[in-house]
Design an enzyme around this catalytic site. Structure first.
Site, mmCIF file in Angstrom:
data_model
loop_
_atom_site.group_PDB
_atom_site.id
_atom_site.type_symbol
_atom_site.label_atom_id
_atom_site.label_comp_id
_atom_site.label_asym_id
_atom_site.label_seq_id
_atom_site.Cartn_x
_atom_site.Cartn_y
_atom_site.Cartn_z
ATOM 1 N N GLY A 70 -21.100 -22.899 16.362
ATOM 2 C CA GLY A 70 -20.525 -22.418 15.107
ATOM 3 C C GLY A 70 -21.051 -23.163 13.890
ATOM 4 N N THR A 71 -21.211 -24.454 14.009
ATOM 5 C CA THR A 71 -21.666 -25.248 12.859
ATOM 6 C C THR A 71 -23.046 -24.793 12.417
ATOM 7 O OG1 THR A 71 -20.362 -27.131 13.616
ATOM 8 C CG2 THR A 71 -22.156 -27.605 12.070
ATOM 9 N N ASN A 142 -8.739 -22.656 11.304
ATOM 10 C CA ASN A 142 -8.695 -23.416 12.549
ATOM 11 C C ASN A 142 -7.493 -24.349 12.662
ATOM 12 O OD1 ASN A 142 -10.676 -24.325 10.456
ATOM 13 N ND2 ASN A 142 -10.417 -26.272 11.534
ATOM 14 N N GLN A 172 -12.645 -19.000 14.997
ATOM 15 C CA GLN A 172 -11.299 -19.072 15.575
ATOM 16 C C GLN A 172 -10.704 -17.695 15.819
ATOM 17 O OE1 GLN A 172 -9.579 -21.636 16.712
ATOM 18 N NE2 GLN A 172 -11.011 -23.221 16.066
ATOM 19 N N HIS A 194 -17.524 -21.766 22.771
ATOM 20 C CA HIS A 194 -16.495 -22.604 23.423
ATOM 21 C C HIS A 194 -15.088 -22.351 22.906
ATOM 22 C CE1 HIS A 194 -16.047 -26.076 20.404
ATOM 23 N NE2 HIS A 194 -17.057 -25.396 19.908
ATOM 24 N N THR A 230 -36.572 -22.720 21.756
ATOM 25 C CA THR A 230 -36.304 -21.976 22.987
ATOM 26 C C THR A 230 -34.806 -21.736 23.112
ATOM 27 O OG1 THR A 230 -38.197 -23.024 24.036
ATOM 28 C CG2 THR A 230 -36.573 -22.022 25.512
ATOM 29 N N CYS A 322 -9.635 -39.432 11.049
ATOM 30 C CA CYS A 322 -9.537 -40.859 10.768
ATOM 31 C C CYS A 322 -10.848 -41.311 10.140
ATOM 32 C CB CYS A 322 -9.304 -41.588 12.076
ATOM 33 S SG CYS A 322 -8.967 -43.312 11.854
HETATM 34 N N1 PLP Z 1 -15.708 -23.052 12.256
HETATM 35 C C1 PLP Z 1 -14.455 -23.140 12.717
HETATM 36 C C2 PLP Z 1 -13.387 -22.340 12.064
HETATM 37 C C3 PLP Z 1 -14.156 -23.988 13.778
HETATM 38 O O1 PLP Z 1 -12.915 -24.082 14.226
HETATM 39 C C4 PLP Z 1 -15.200 -24.741 14.379
HETATM 40 C C5 PLP Z 1 -14.933 -25.691 15.463
HETATM 41 O O2 PLP Z 1 -13.890 -26.283 15.541
HETATM 42 C C6 PLP Z 1 -16.496 -24.594 13.871
HETATM 43 C C7 PLP Z 1 -16.705 -23.738 12.806
HETATM 44 C C8 PLP Z 1 -17.642 -25.339 14.442
HETATM 45 O O3 PLP Z 1 -18.046 -24.762 15.651
HETATM 46 P P1 PLP Z 1 -18.882 -25.615 16.724
HETATM 47 O O4 PLP Z 1 -17.929 -26.607 17.297
HETATM 48 O O5 PLP Z 1 -19.325 -24.607 17.714
HETATM 49 O O6 PLP Z 1 -20.009 -26.238 16.003
#
Ligand code: PLP
Length: 378
Positions: A70-71, A142, A172, A194, A230, A322
């Site tokens: 996701g990131t 999230n 989410q 995940h 890849t 933290c």
């Molecule tokens: N965006 C949201 C709303 C998320 O909850 C998360 C992960 O917690 C991410 C992006 C990031 O995804 P990833 O952990 O696959 O990089």
């Protein structure tokens, strides 16, 4: 027995996804760019997975870009759009850091939300100008699970920022909402395996035909030059399997899991004073995904609460991080107007496909005792 209530962080892999992952790693190890039989087989798996993900997201296969989660999908959407066309990025103030940080890093604007955790459409309207290049508003948050008014956002963007592309982080949302239907008028969509029963480190970004992005990773030109490297074929195949299974059971799971979540919230409120559910204003709860119970306990530090809960084999999380030794309250709760003290006692219990009544009973037994103990200490 572990009571796992941290599905929004990572949900356990679905059995079908584990099987596909194992099979693919064992037998399907060819590089999909190669020419021989094993390479062609890997490429076929990639094609099939792309078709499944495209259908699940309401896109065409050519619009799906596989990423390492996701990131990366979020960064590619924001930074790739800015690099392609310049201009300004806009997002909501409650975005995951994977969106918020690239937007702010590139001098963009974060738009305030109301006390219910939904983006303030009037404020959004004020910053939408023809200079805006990309607007990113998540489908579901999230921390709180609050669902954002994407249709209204899309309408505003089209009217006031006609050159902008609209991106949504549906990471989410995918397990709980009909992303394909809701995002029909959205240009880019991020998901992450995940969060719906696939492996960590795999995800996808939908980029609608005609919407250009510059790549962040350059090299072999995979993913139609939008993301070199890849592909993680086994992970992608497992993600597609998890997506298909998620879609097959989603409607029933929403009913089942939201009933568990609602019982949890209701009974905790009955058993303890000083419990505040986020996203509830004047007794009305903003629309939320089925799985998240996000609560703040007055007079309690979430770190201490999590410690006591873990002793009872309950795994949950706090919406706080933290940094440099001091607990920083979540930017989401701060944006919603929570006081620092109340935000410091936040707890996210997130349910998922393995959650059963026993887990809820365990939480209902453990939390009141733990909270009373911590309150007595003060
Ligand atoms: N965006 C949201 C709303 C998320 O909850 C998360 C992960 O917690 C991410 C992006 C990031 O995804 P990833 O952990 O696959 O990089």
């Amino acid at each position: 027995m572990v009571h796992y209530l941290d599905h929004a962080a990572s949900t356990p892999a679905r059995s079908g996804a584990i099987e596909v992952l194992t099979r693919q790693l064992t037998h399907g190890y060819g590089n999909p760019t190669g020419a021989h039989r094993l390479a062609r087989a890997a490429n076929r798996v990639l094609d099939e997975s792309r078709e499944i993900m495209a259908e699940a997201l309401g896109a065409t296969p050519g619009e799906v870009v596989f990423t390492a989660g996701g990131t990366e999908a979020d960064n590619l959407a924001i930074l790739g759009s800015l690099e392609a066309r310049g201009g300004v990025a806009v997002c909501s103030a409650i975005e995951h850091h994977a969106v918020l940080d690239p937007v702010l890093y590139r001098g963009g604007v974060a738009v305030a939300v109301g006390p219910d955790g939904r983006i303030d459409l009037e404020r959004l309207s004020r910053v939408l100008t023809p200079e805006v290049n990309v607007v990113s508003v998540m489908l579901a948050n999230n921390e709180t699970g609050v669902i954002q008014p994407l249709a209204e956002v899309a309408e505003l963007v089209r009217r006031q920022a006609p050159h902008a592309v609209l991106h949504t982080d549906a990471v989410q949302a995918f397990a709980w909402l009909d992303v394909a239907e809701i995002c029909r008028d959205v240009d880019m969509i991020s998901v992450s395996a995940h969060k719906f029963g696939g492996p960590q480190g795999v995800g996808a970004l939908v980029v609608r035909t005609g919407r250009s992005i510059e790549p962040r990773l350059r090299g072999g030109g995979q993913e139609r030059d939008r993301r070199s490297g890849t592909q993680n074929v086994a992970g992608i195949a497992a993600m597609a399997s998890a997506a298909a299974e998620t879609l097959a059971v989603r409607d029933a799971e929403v009913v089942r899991v939201s009933a568990l979540r609602d019982r949890l919230v209701r009974e905790l409120g009955d058993r303890l004073p000083g419990v505040v559910e986020s996203g509830v204003v004047d007794g009305v709860r903003a629309p939320k995904t089925a799985n998240i119970a996000h609560l703040c306990f007055e007079g309690v530090e979430s770190e201490a609460l999590l410690f006591l809960l873990e002793k009872e084999d309950i795994m949950a999380s706090a919406a706080a991080s933290c940094s440099s030794g001091a607990m920083e309250p979540s930017h989401v709760l701060a944006a919603m107007g929570f006081s620092r003290e109340l935000a410091a006692g936040s707890l996210r219990l997130s349910l998922g496909h393995t959650t059963i009544d026993d887990d809820i009973d365990a939480v209902l037994a453990a939390i009141p005792a733990a909270v009373r103990r911590l309150r007595e200490r003060v």
